[in-house]
Enzyme design. Structure first.
Site, PDB file in Angstrom:
ATOM      1  N   THR A 200      -0.889  -0.694  -3.522  1.00  0.00           N
ATOM      2  CA  THR A 200      -2.031  -0.219  -4.324  1.00  0.00           C
ATOM      3  C   THR A 200      -2.666  -1.360  -5.100  1.00  0.00           C
ATOM      4  OG1 THR A 200      -0.862   1.877  -4.676  1.00  0.00           O
ATOM      5  CG2 THR A 200      -2.755   1.473  -6.100  1.00  0.00           C
ATOM      6  N   ARG A 228       0.482  13.759   2.512  1.00  0.00           N
ATOM      7  CA  ARG A 228       0.904  13.411   1.141  1.00  0.00           C
ATOM      8  C   ARG A 228      -0.210  12.658   0.414  1.00  0.00           C
ATOM      9  NH1 ARG A 228       1.581   8.311  -1.870  1.00  0.00           N
ATOM     10  NH2 ARG A 228       3.294   8.572  -3.328  1.00  0.00           N
ATOM     11  N   VAL A 229      -0.490  13.084  -0.793  1.00  0.00           N
ATOM     12  CA  VAL A 229      -1.442  12.376  -1.651  1.00  0.00           C
ATOM     13  C   VAL A 229      -0.677  11.849  -2.854  1.00  0.00           C
ATOM     14  CG1 VAL A 229      -3.420  12.689  -3.183  1.00  0.00           C
ATOM     15  CG2 VAL A 229      -3.445  13.722  -0.916  1.00  0.00           C
ATOM     16  N   ASP A 231      -0.646   9.212  -6.519  1.00  0.00           N
ATOM     17  CA  ASP A 231      -1.323   9.261  -7.820  1.00  0.00           C
ATOM     18  C   ASP A 231      -2.706   8.611  -7.798  1.00  0.00           C
ATOM     19  OD1 ASP A 231      -0.096   6.771  -7.347  1.00  0.00           O
ATOM     20  OD2 ASP A 231      -0.031   6.299  -9.475  1.00  0.00           O
ATOM     21  N   THR A 251       0.072   1.284 -10.490  1.00  0.00           N
ATOM     22  CA  THR A 251       0.569   1.061  -9.126  1.00  0.00           C
ATOM     23  C   THR A 251       2.061   1.388  -9.136  1.00  0.00           C
ATOM     24  OG1 THR A 251       1.126  -1.258  -9.539  1.00  0.00           O
ATOM     25  CG2 THR A 251      -1.089  -0.810  -8.704  1.00  0.00           C
ATOM     26  N   GLY A 252       2.601   1.651  -7.962  1.00  0.00           N
ATOM     27  CA  GLY A 252       4.026   1.967  -7.870  1.00  0.00           C
ATOM     28  C   GLY A 252       4.233   3.409  -7.454  1.00  0.00           C
TER      29      GLY A 252
HETATM   30  N1  GLY Z   1       0.807   4.507  -6.305  1.00  0.00           N
HETATM   31  C1  GLY Z   1       0.482   4.681  -4.955  1.00  0.00           C
HETATM   32  C2  GLY Z   1       1.088   5.863  -4.348  1.00  0.00           C
HETATM   33  O1  GLY Z   1       2.131   6.309  -4.776  1.00  0.00           O
HETATM   34  O2  GLY Z   1       0.528   6.369  -3.396  1.00  0.00           O
END
Ligand code: GLY
Length: 348
Positions: A200, A228-229, A231, A251-252
């Site tokens: 990300t 899957r979506v 954050d 990110t993460g």
């Molecule tokens: N932070 C990116 C995700 O988990 O998709």
């Protein structure tokens, strides 16, 4: 010693740069408003995740050239989206379990208080741009899947294969090693592909006048369940911007951020007076408190990575991670990689 520029000299000097910059911002939020560098009382500030060194430089250059904060931030993150070497974002991003690259992005524009997002977008290289189009041209905020793609195609985007030789090879290796009893023979896992990766890029920009915007874009968790979506496209999680206060993004591990609405929470911490890095740390403490035992080690520390990046209206900025990490920032003087604040030392 040179005197002040005459109007004619000023127009001649900006004319040299304007035609080059103007076409570089598709669907700009507003036309460039160039200001001679000598007239900047203070410089803009841009903060991003560690893969955003080129992004913060690009966004800063555009802001100095008079670009809008969202246009600048989106043009910055597009460098990573279009880079086949960054396997966490856009073109070349690692695919889902079916070998399909599904991209997520969101953005917010402080001056107009608008938001846009796309989720599970396939075959379009720059989801951040599509999120900006949702923000700019629609009465909606979040488009997903086939509808998001058709929306992008209607604005002239073209469908492209987002897999590179590297991302396809990584997916094939992951699939081969998935199950020792299936019909794919196991292969050496030197890249530790069995462990899913998150990546990300988040980018937040503020001008000395206090206008702020934020954007986050990703290919999400590698080998994710199709559909899957994470954050990144969730307004208030992957990023959040309030032109009265500041902006923050993440990110993460997305699932851990979604549960605490981390982008929003970080901005709320700043609203109550916290400095950006302290606000990010406070959000990470909330993340730890909300984490299920299966994701904690024997000392109660998360087994995953998560980072927050923030900038306030005064141009102060910072970032924090669970474990020592890095981020990119242009502080008005130079773009460079910096160390984050963090909650835990690595190891014991
Ligand atoms: N932070 C990116 C995700 O988990 O998709």
């Amino acid at each position: 010693m040179s005197g002040p520029l005459s109007r004619r000299e000023f127009l001649a000097s900006t004319a040299a740069t304007l035609p080059l910059l103007a076409p570089a911002i598709p669907h700009a939020m507003r036309p460039l408003r160039p200001l001679p560098p000598s007239r900047w009382a203070a410089k803009p500030v841009v903060v991003a995740s560690a893969n955003g060194l080129r992004a913060v430089q690009k966004a800063f250059d555009l802001l100095i050239a008079g670009a809008d904060t969202l246009d600048a931030a989106v043009e910055g993150v597009k460098i990573q989206e279009l880079d086949p070497e960054d396997d966490s974002v856009g073109y070349g991003g690692l695919p889902n379990a079916d070998g399909v690259v599904q991209l997520d992005a969101s953005c917010m524009h402080g001056p107009t208080r608008r938001a846009g997002a796309v989720g599970c977008l396939e075959n379009i290289k720059t989801p951040s741009e599509v999120a900006k189009l949702v923000l700019k041209y629609t009465n909606h905020i979040f488009l997903v899947g086939e509808g998001a793609k058709r929306f992008a195609l209607s604005y002239g985007f073209t469908e492209e294969d987002l897999m590179t030789a590297h991302s396809r090879d990584a997916w094939l290796r992951w699939r081969a090693n998935l199950n020792p009893t299936d019909n794919f023979l196991d292969v050496p896992d030197t890249e530790r592909l069995t462990t899913p990766k998150t990546g990300t890029i988040n980018c937040n920009a503020v001008t000395p006048q206090g206008d702020i915007s934020s954007v986050t874009t990703t290919s999400g968790l590698s080998w994710k369940i199709p559909g899957r979506v994470g954050d990144s496209p969730i307004i208030g999680a992957g990023q959040y911007c309030d032109n009265d206060v500041g902006a923050a993004g993440s990110t993460g591990r997305g699932e851990s951020n979604i549960k605490v609405c981390g982008g929003f929470l970080t901005v709320e911490h700043m609203r109550r007076g916290m400095k950006p890095a302290d606000a990010c740390l406070e959000t990470l403490k909330r993340v730890v408190a909300a984490t299920e035992p299966r994701l904690l080690d024997e000392r109660g520390r998360p087994r995953f990575g998560l980072s927050f990046y923030a900038v306030n209206k005064r141009g102060e900025f910072g970032a924090a991670t669970l474990y020592p990490g890095r981020y990119a920032a242009h502080d008005g003087t130079a773009a460079r990689i910096r160390d984050t604040a963090y909650l835990y030392q690595r190891g014991n």
